[in-house]
Design an enzyme around this catalytic site. Structure first.
Site, PDB file in Angstrom:
ATOM      1  CE  LYS A 199      -3.740   2.344   2.641  1.00  0.00           C
ATOM      2  NZ  LYS A 199      -4.695   2.499   3.535  1.00  0.00           N
ATOM      3  NE  ARG A 231      -5.582   9.560   3.074  1.00  0.00           N
ATOM      4  CZ  ARG A 231      -4.305   9.929   2.990  1.00  0.00           C
ATOM      5  NH1 ARG A 231      -3.880  11.048   2.952  1.00  0.00           N
ATOM      6  NH2 ARG A 231      -3.463   8.944   2.797  1.00  0.00           N
ATOM      7  CE  LYS A 277      -3.529   8.041   6.663  1.00  0.00           C
ATOM      8  NZ  LYS A 277      -4.702   7.209   6.328  1.00  0.00           N
ATOM      9  CD  GLU A 300       5.902  -4.139   3.925  1.00  0.00           C
ATOM     10  OE1 GLU A 300       5.204  -5.231   4.249  1.00  0.00           O
ATOM     11  OE2 GLU A 300       6.383  -3.383   4.213  1.00  0.00           O
ATOM     12  CE  LYS A 341      -6.003   2.004  -0.693  1.00  0.00           C
ATOM     13  NZ  LYS A 341      -6.499   1.879   0.790  1.00  0.00           N
ATOM     14  CB  SER A 374     -11.219   7.505  -3.486  1.00  0.00           C
ATOM     15  OG  SER A 374     -10.053   7.829  -3.031  1.00  0.00           O
ATOM     16  CE1 TYR A 427     -14.882   3.336  -2.965  1.00  0.00           C
ATOM     17  CE2 TYR A 427     -13.142   3.536  -4.149  1.00  0.00           C
ATOM     18  CZ  TYR A 427     -13.561   3.512  -2.981  1.00  0.00           C
ATOM     19  OH  TYR A 427     -12.612   3.679  -1.896  1.00  0.00           O
TER      20      TYR A 427
HETATM   21  C1  PBG Z   1      -7.567   3.499   5.693  1.00  0.00           C
HETATM   22  C2  PBG Z   1      -7.790   3.126   4.061  1.00  0.00           C
HETATM   23  C3  PBG Z   1      -7.376   4.236   2.929  1.00  0.00           C
HETATM   24  C4  PBG Z   1      -7.998   3.680   1.858  1.00  0.00           C
HETATM   25  C5  PBG Z   1      -8.460   2.516   2.012  1.00  0.00           C
HETATM   26  N1  PBG Z   1      -8.413   2.307   3.457  1.00  0.00           N
HETATM   27  C6  PBG Z   1      -7.061   5.519   3.098  1.00  0.00           C
HETATM   28  C7  PBG Z   1      -5.737   5.780   3.650  1.00  0.00           C
HETATM   29  O1  PBG Z   1      -4.761   5.155   3.668  1.00  0.00           O
HETATM   30  O2  PBG Z   1      -5.265   7.155   3.834  1.00  0.00           O
HETATM   31  C8  PBG Z   1      -8.106   4.279   0.538  1.00  0.00           C
HETATM   32  C9  PBG Z   1      -9.137   3.803  -0.513  1.00  0.00           C
HETATM   33  C10 PBG Z   1      -9.538   4.921  -1.531  1.00  0.00           C
HETATM   34  O3  PBG Z   1      -8.954   5.815  -1.794  1.00  0.00           O
HETATM   35  O4  PBG Z   1     -10.343   4.403  -2.370  1.00  0.00           O
HETATM   36  N2  PBG Z   1      -6.575   2.962   5.999  1.00  0.00           N
END
Ligand code: PBG
Length: 325
Positions: free
Chosen positions: A196, A206, A218, A234, A249, A275, A314
């Site tokens: 990720k 968010r 992050k 990982e 992701k 998203s 989505y």
């Molecule tokens: C939370 C999480 C996030 C997403 C899925 N789980 C956001 C982040 O890590 O800031 C993002 C999913 C998306 O953007 O569709 N840990």
């Protein structure tokens, strides 16, 4: 110079022949549908994600019923938590009477064959907007993992089928596996967000959950977008710790990583079309700049071609309808 005998176009001359050797398939069974939920009856559209909304239980049930009828039988739940329940220790995340456990129980009663995935991370519950516990501006690893285990147990106890840790703490897969097994949940799967990335493509998500970090970013836990080798490391760790499925992701900008993990591991590979990927396609199509039906299917086909088995998207329902024709 053209070699008169070599004409690759013969294999593309009509749809029947093209379909003889098409290598990649898309079907509704490949999609997991992410849904945003809250503790209110109102359906609140998410501005930066046209077509997606925060839903209460009744609206969610209708959404799930629609999805199931279109062949989409898996969802992942993301809760928008009231501000007054957000704390620095994120303890609402393991409240067995909290939003996510309650909704899981209600959905399972009505749709026993629905597969419910849950997100494990503290950000929706954290007053700091981080995936872990914060002390002196740092994200604590081992203390966070203890809380994540309690969160996973609350979700498993409510009936979650697949626990999906998205927090990127070290060692959480093994710790969650042990916790689940010790409490009799050996059949509950773990889908790890293995690779990720610290991505700007999460922006609209968010907004949807009002979960942006209150300070900093992050980058001390999510991966550097410049790196590929780290994803393999990982993956090795998650596999050794007992993950059932590995995820990459975001998806579209990380197709090489999907391919790397596909080649590295014999586990199923998941990818999350996040998203921001959704928002970009929607925005361009609303402007009439792209052909939405074709772009949606092309973007998903590319993710499967790279090596993903299952796609969190989505577009799940929209794509399922397009595939049905
Ligand atoms: C939370 C999480 C996030 C997403 C899925 N789980 C956001 C982040 O890590 O800031 C993002 C999913 C998306 O953007 O569709 N840990």
């Amino acid at each position: 110079m053209l070699d008169e005998r070599m004409r690759p176009r013969r294999n593309r001359k009509n749809e029947v022949i093209r379909s003889w050797h098409r290598e990649t398939w898309l079907a509704p069974q490949h999609f997991v549908y992410p849904v945003f939920v809250h503790d209110r009856a109102a359906v609140e559209p998410i501005k930066s994600m046209p077509g997606q909304s925060r839903m209460g239980l009744e609206a969610l049930k209708k959404e799930v019923e629609g999805a199931m009828s279109e062949g989409v039988k898996s969802i992942v739940l993301f809760p928008a938590i009231d501000d007054k329940l957000k704390t620095s220790d994120g303890k609402e995340s393991y409240n067995s009477a909290g939003l996510v456990p309650r909704f899981i129980r209600a959905l399972k009663k009505e749709f026993p064959e629905l597969v419910i995935c849950t997100d494990v991370a503290l950000d929706p519950y954290s007053s700091d907007g981080h995936d872990g516990i914060v002390r002196d501006g740092r994200i604590l690893n081992d203390e966070t993992v203890e809380v994540l285990c309690m969160q996973a147990l609350a979700q498993a106890d409510a009936g979650a089928d697949v626990i999906a840790p998205s927090d990127m703490m070290d060692g959480r897969i093994g710790a969650i596996r042990d916790a689940l097994d010790e409490h009799g949940y050996s059949e509950v799967s773990i889908l790890s967000y293995t690779a990720k990335y610290a991505s700007a493509f999460y922006g609209p998500f968010r907004d949807a959950l009002d979960s942006a970090p209150k300070f900093g970013d992050k980058k001390t836990y999510q991966m550097d977008p410049a790196n590929a080798r780290e994803a393999k490391r990982e993956a090795e760790l998650d596999e050794a710790e007992g993950a059932d499925i590995l995820m990459v992701k975001p998806a579209g900008a990380y197709l090489d990583i999907i391919r790397d993990l596909r080649e590295e591991s014999s586990l199923p590979i998941a990818a999350y079309q996040v998203s921001g990927e959704y928002a970009m396609i929607k925005a361009a199509c609303q402007n009439g700049w792209l052909d939405e039906d074709r772009v949606v299917l092309e973007s998903l086909t590319a993710i499967r071609r790279a090596g993903a088995d299952v796609i969190f998207t989505y577009f799940a329902r929209q794509a399922a309808r397009l595939l049905r024709g």
